[in-house]
Design an enzyme around this catalytic site. Structure first.
Site, PDB file in Angstrom:
ATOM      1  N   HIS A 162       0.846  -1.196   0.000  1.00 16.45           N
ATOM      2  CA  HIS A 162       0.000   0.000   0.000  1.00 16.45           C
ATOM      3  C   HIS A 162       0.879   1.242   0.000  1.00 16.45           C
ATOM      4  O   HIS A 162       2.105   1.160   0.041  1.00 16.45           O
ATOM      5  CB  HIS A 162      -0.867   0.000   1.267  1.00 16.45           C
ATOM      6  CG  HIS A 162      -0.021   0.034   2.507  1.00 16.45           C
ATOM      7  ND1 HIS A 162       0.527  -1.110   3.044  1.00 16.45           N
ATOM      8  CD2 HIS A 162       0.413   1.056   3.263  1.00 16.45           C
ATOM      9  CE1 HIS A 162       1.272  -0.777   4.102  1.00 16.45           C
ATOM     10  NE2 HIS A 162       1.222   0.532   4.243  1.00 16.45           N
ATOM     11  N   THR A 170       0.930   4.990   2.161  1.00 10.81           N
ATOM     12  CA  THR A 170       0.352   5.795   3.232  1.00 10.81           C
ATOM     13  C   THR A 170       0.245   7.250   2.785  1.00 10.81           C
ATOM     14  O   THR A 170       1.164   7.799   2.171  1.00 10.81           O
ATOM     15  CB  THR A 170       1.222   5.714   4.496  1.00 10.81           C
ATOM     16  OG1 THR A 170       1.208   4.368   4.977  1.00 10.81           O
ATOM     17  CG2 THR A 170       0.693   6.627   5.595  1.00 10.81           C
ATOM     18  N   HIS A 199       5.853   6.346  -0.807  1.00 12.13           N
ATOM     19  CA  HIS A 199       6.704   5.166  -0.919  1.00 12.13           C
ATOM     20  C   HIS A 199       5.886   3.908  -0.723  1.00 12.13           C
ATOM     21  O   HIS A 199       4.769   3.938  -0.213  1.00 12.13           O
ATOM     22  CB  HIS A 199       7.845   5.218   0.100  1.00 12.13           C
ATOM     23  CG  HIS A 199       7.379   5.026   1.513  1.00 12.13           C
ATOM     24  ND1 HIS A 199       6.844   6.040   2.271  1.00 12.13           N
ATOM     25  CD2 HIS A 199       7.341   3.907   2.306  1.00 12.13           C
ATOM     26  CE1 HIS A 199       6.511   5.577   3.474  1.00 12.13           C
ATOM     27  NE2 HIS A 199       6.793   4.285   3.523  1.00 12.13           N
ATOM     28  N   THR A 235       6.470  -0.002   0.863  1.00 11.02           N
ATOM     29  CA  THR A 235       7.348  -0.928   1.568  1.00 11.02           C
ATOM     30  C   THR A 235       7.349  -2.261   0.828  1.00 11.02           C
ATOM     31  O   THR A 235       6.298  -2.859   0.595  1.00 11.02           O
ATOM     32  CB  THR A 235       6.886  -1.123   3.017  1.00 11.02           C
ATOM     33  OG1 THR A 235       6.934   0.133   3.684  1.00 11.02           O
ATOM     34  CG2 THR A 235       7.785  -2.100   3.742  1.00 11.02           C
TER      35      THR A 235
END
Length: 619
Positions: A500, A502, A571, A573
């Protein structure tokens, strides 16, 4: 003498310079109506690039962005699917091009009726009623007798058209079955003697002289390039010795060898008595002359030079913006004043063929100049901020009631056509002024308001309760990113369903309703652009750029959401694997990133992924 005096009073006349008299050189200039034959039109379009671009560019630009239907979502989908089935966009583009080239073309609305000479009855067309669309030029369609009945819908137009087939058969077609494109408007069929009565003129007719002059100038300049450098050698007794055939052969052999030696090593061998000289033509001013002729072609075709030639605007501080704006205004006028009226009956048939019978359905031509994602987000943010200033903070001291501002914003979005189907959605879900909070919602808001600090107790009773906020977007194409990571040496990655981005992680409670909504429910990050692989704590993350996400994050912070880091960087992860490969050797993922809709949840401090995301604290 009295006649001479009367003539002097009628115009500016000089007997000395012969200006205004029969001997004035300008008196020999006059206009003659010459009609280009079909063979000339085809030859010009097929063999020269300027005529082809003059014909194609306006038609292509008029159809390039096409149109946005304003209706309910199922209706829009049905109409657009019918447009694809019939290739409406392609047929209209073809007819517009051929209409501009020949001065006449039409799209035949094929409904399978037994007699095409009968008027097309739009109300009788049902689902799938349009079977096909065919493009015909005035070469195949000859116009019949012009309708001169002032009470007729077809006054000034042919009362019928005659289609000539390859086998000699002829079919009469009623004009209601044709979408006509007539090129340039003729001055008057009866006066000009247009052999193609009922049609228009080719757009090349009025521009041909300018095109010929430009092409001739370019051709002459190309010829001069071959003579830009000439070698001159003076030979003693050259003319006197030319009568000797052996001498002529020796001369040719001699300077053939001289040129060969010059080409190999740059050395020219000459006799002591021979003289050598080089003359170079000055071509510096020819570009300006050619561009002057191109400017005339541009003006004749009503197409900016930057669009016609595909070149960047010249001159200090020149951007070409005003030229393109005027050109786009002209194309928009062409869409609204020429194409839309011609397509009116076809559009009604198209709606019925798509099984859409709704008088409120309409469309708007999409703007030719599309805003970038950054411009759209900035304009939307500016408008939203202005709306918030107008309605105040919900304390009852607003300048304009928020219901009025909401209705005005909806009207603007509908008029701009930026959200197709918005007006129909508003009819379905209702306006803000029609949505009153229930008694339960008011009671819950009042109870929550009692537990807030004094500064927050002034909030309106119908505001939502304050709570922490975590906003994220799922990566829809996460499987592609996982496959890329495995191919780069990552043994373990986050599960695809947990990958995902954020947007906001606010420990400070906020009113979720004041956070608003994003511009799009799906965000596509295009391929390429700035991408980096970095290590955030134990996390290996993919950094990328997105103006949309940056704007959305900044908007929420300005509305009260907290952010525990000095800056925000979008970004993804990838992995927490301690044995992950050295990131300096890993090329960042360059493919498209597709993000789903925003997900609002409360902050969960203990969750490492798909919720709280502790890795975000290491930004």
């Amino acid at each position: 003498m009295s006649n001479v005096i009367a003539f002097v009073r009628d115009s500016l006349t000089s007997l000395v310079s012969r200006m205004g008299t029969d001997r004035d050189k300008a008196a020999t200039t006059f206009y003659a109506h010459t009609v280009m034959s079909d063979e000339q039109l085809i030859a010009a379009y097929s063999t020269a690039w300027l005529p082809r671009k003059i014909v194609d560019i306006p038609a292509l630009d008029a159809c390039r962005k096409w149109r946005d239907w304003q209706a309910k979502k199922p209706q829009i989908e049905a109409i657009e699917e019918e447009e694809k089935r019939l290739n409406v966009k392609g047929r209209i583009l073809e007819a517009a091009k051929k209409g501009r080239l020949f001065g006449g073309a039409a799209v035949y609305i094929g409904t399978g009726d037994a007699d095409p000479m009968q008027p097309l009855e739009v109300d009788r067309i049902g689902k799938g009623g349009i079977r096909y669309l065919n493009v015909m030029t005035r070469r195949q369609l000859s116009a019949g007798e012009i309708d001169r009945n002032p009470e007729s819908e077809w006054y000034g137009q042919p009362s019928y058209y005659k289609l000539s087939g390859a086998n000699g058969l002829q079919v009469d077609i009623h004009p209601s079955r044709l979408v006509r494109f007539t090129g340039a408007m003729p001055a008057d069929d009866e006066i000009t003697g247009n052999p193609w009565q009922g049609w228009g003129d080719s757009v090349l007719q009025a521009t041909l002289d300018a095109i010929k002059n430009a092409d001739s100038t370019a051709g002459n300049i190309a010829s001069l390039v071959f003579e830009a450098k000439i070698d001159i050698i003076r030979i003693p007794d050259f003319m006197a010795s030319l009568n000797n055939e052996t001498y002529r052969a020796k001369i040719l052999e001699r300077y053939t060898l001289a040129n060969m030696s010059k080409g190999i090593n740059g050395t020219l061998l000459l006799d002591k008595e021979e003289e050598y000289e080089t003359k170079t033509a000055n071509l510096s001013g020819l570009t300006d002359i050619l561009m002057a002729f191109m400017q005339i072609v541009s003006g004749a075709a009503d197409i900016p030079v930057t669009r016609l030639l595909g070149q960047s605007p010249a001159g200090m501080n020149s951007t070409g913006t005003s030229d393109m704006k005027n050109y786009h205004d002209r194309i928009q006028s062409m869409q609204e004043l020429e194409m839309q009226p011609a397509m009116r009956r076809l559009d009604k048939c198209l709606e019925r063929s798509a099984d859409v019978v709704d008088p409120d359905v309409y469309y708007q031509w999409a703007p030719l100049e599309q805003m970038s994602e950054k411009e759209r987000s900035e304009i939307f943010k500016t408008t939203a901020d202005a709306a918030r200033q107008l309605v105040g903070t919900g304390t009852g001291q607003e300048i304009i009631p928020r219901e009025a501002v909401s209705d005005a914003l909806v009207n603007r979005l509908v008029e701009d056509g930026v959200l197709p189907g918005l007006d129909a959605a508003m009819e379905e879900y209702g306006k803000l002024s029609e949505q009153e909070p229930s008694e339960e919602e008011l009671a819950a808001a009042a109870a929550a308001n009692q537990n807030q600090p004094p500064a927050n107790q002034r909030r309106a009773a119908n505001d939502a309760a304050l709570r922490t906020l975590y906003v994220s977007r799922k990566v829809i194409n996460a499987d592609e990113i996982v496959a890329w990571a495995k191919g780069r040496g990552f043994k373990t990655t986050l599960p695809a369903e947990d990958i995902h981005v954020t947007i906001t992680f606010s420990r400070t409670p906020v009113d979720w309703m004041e956070m608003g909504s994003a511009w799009d429910d799906e965000v596509k990050i295009p391929r390429g652009g700035p991408r980096l692989m970095e290590k955030f704590g134990e996390a290996r993350v993919l950094l990328f750029a997105s103006n949309m996400l940056q704007w959305r994050h900044r908007e929420m912070v300005e509305l009260g959401a907290s952010w525990d880091h000095p800056e925000y960087q979008p970004h993804i992860t990838i992995s927490y694997d301690p044995d992950a490969p050295d990131l300096s050797t890993v090329e960042a993922y360059q493919g498209e990133i597709i993000l789903g809709p925003e997900i609002f949840t409360e902050v969960n401090e203990g969750c490492k992924s798909s919720g709280g995301l502790s890795e975000d604290f290491t930004l």
